[in-house]
Design an enzyme around this catalytic site. Structure first.
Site, PDB file in Angstrom:
ATOM      1  CB  CYS A  30      -6.321  -1.088   4.894  1.00 24.50           C
ATOM      2  SG  CYS A  30      -4.593  -1.624   5.023  1.00 24.50           S
ATOM      3  CD  GLU A  32      -2.171   3.944   3.095  1.00 24.18           C
ATOM      4  OE1 GLU A  32      -3.384   4.092   3.346  1.00 24.18           O
ATOM      5  OE2 GLU A  32      -1.756   3.153   2.223  1.00 24.18           O
ATOM      6  CB  CYS A  58      -1.981   1.184   6.205  1.00 24.98           C
ATOM      7  SG  CYS A  58      -1.427   0.438   4.656  1.00 24.98           S
ATOM      8  CG  HIS A  81      -1.999  -1.031   1.120  1.00 25.81           C
ATOM      9  ND1 HIS A  81      -2.971  -1.157   2.065  1.00 25.81           N
ATOM     10  CD2 HIS A  81      -2.259  -1.976   0.176  1.00 25.81           C
ATOM     11  CE1 HIS A  81      -3.794  -2.135   1.721  1.00 25.81           C
ATOM     12  NE2 HIS A  81      -3.377  -2.649   0.576  1.00 25.81           N
TER      13      HIS A  81
END
Length: 160
Positions: free
Chosen positions: A120, A94, A123, A92
């Protein structure tokens, strides 16, 4: 610092310059364009004292084939959005921003995360342990457990 930020916010309203949050959200929108995910393009930046520490976008680890080349594992296996995050070749945005900072020896403690989408749960846990104190979100993705944990960790989340 708060007085300076308030003056800059007022100034941006009258002189046409974007407020800092808008400025950094615009930047992560550009970062997202580098994403190699076929489902969702996400960009992130870690910022402290109005300086970008690291950026990230979603895609496969460095040097590995990405979904644009070989197709989407999640699509092939009919995995709905927001479920089974581990069944994906990509990281991801992040995660990539936090990893890039670590790779280059840059602490993100006390930073703000700007992201095109809400983090999410995976993260969110990384954000909490990395010492990030604020998140500014520009998109509509929702993860109720992530929201709950970020609230419990007293991380300020602002939706633009």
């Amino acid at each position: 610092m708060k007085g300076i930020e308030q003056r800059e916010q007022r100034s941006s309203e009258t002189d046409g310059r974007p407020a800092w949050d808008d400025y950094f959200l615009d930047i992560v929108g550009l970062v997202a364009k580098r994403a190699t995910c076929l489902r969702r393009r996400v960009g992130a930046a870690l910022v402290r004292d109005r300086r970008i520490l690291a950026t990230g976008y979603n895609g496969a680890p460095s040097g590995l084939r990405h979904c644009l080349e070989i197709g989407c594992l999640r699509e092939q296996n009919h995995i709905p959005s927001g479920e089974r995050h581990e069944l994906c070749r990509g990281l991801h945005a992040e995660q990539n921003a936090i990893i890039q900072a670590a790779l280059h020896g840059v602490s993100v403690k006390g930073a703000t995360l700007y992201c095109t989408n809400h983090p999410c749960i995976i993260c969110a846990k990384m954000i909490i342990n990395a010492g990030i104190v604020r998140i500014v979100v520009g998109g509509d993705y929702r993860d109720s457990l992530a929201e709950e944990m970020l609230t419990e960790a007293k991380i300020e989340v602002i939706r633009q």
